[in-house]
Design an enzyme around this catalytic site. Structure first.
Site, PDB file in Angstrom:
ATOM      1  N   CYS A  67       2.840  -1.558  -4.386  1.00  0.00           N
ATOM      2  CA  CYS A  67       3.754  -1.062  -5.405  1.00  0.00           C
ATOM      3  C   CYS A  67       3.619   0.461  -5.527  1.00  0.00           C
ATOM      4  O   CYS A  67       2.490   0.960  -5.535  1.00  0.00           O
ATOM      5  CB  CYS A  67       3.421  -1.733  -6.743  1.00  0.00           C
ATOM      6  SG  CYS A  67       4.527  -1.309  -8.083  1.00  0.00           S
ATOM      7  N   PRO A  68       4.706   1.179  -5.536  1.00  0.00           N
ATOM      8  CA  PRO A  68       6.105   0.771  -5.666  1.00  0.00           C
ATOM      9  C   PRO A  68       6.862   0.718  -4.332  1.00  0.00           C
ATOM     10  O   PRO A  68       8.072   0.558  -4.333  1.00  0.00           O
ATOM     11  CB  PRO A  68       6.688   1.865  -6.553  1.00  0.00           C
ATOM     12  CG  PRO A  68       5.987   3.105  -6.085  1.00  0.00           C
ATOM     13  CD  PRO A  68       4.565   2.634  -5.759  1.00  0.00           C
TER      14      PRO A  68
END
Length: 77
Positions: A14-15
């Site tokens: 993430c992201p």
């Protein structure tokens, strides 16, 4: 499940998977299906939210061990 395009986000955290998803979903035509492969557990939260927020359909979601699979149908224009 049938799909038109594939995004392999394995090994990314993430992201990055969702950022790549934004780019890839723009490349396909409306109502086509993009298959996403990911290994980041946060995608189980982030990808459904992405779909709801932008109006795409999460057609199917599966997990096999530490690998997550998503089939996303791009919304109509």
């Amino acid at each position: 499940m049938e799909h038109h395009s594939l995004l392999d986000a394995s090994g990314l955290m993430c992201p990055e998977p969702v950022m790549m998803l934004h780019v890839e979903i723009k490349k396909i035509e409306p109502l086509e299906v993009l298959k996403v492969i990911a290994t980041d557990p946060s995608t189980t939260r982030d990808i459904p939210k992405f779909c709801r927020f932008l109006g795409h359909t999460l057609v199917k979601q599966e997990q096999e061990g530490d690998v997550y699979y998503y089939w996303i149908q791009k919304r109509e224009k």
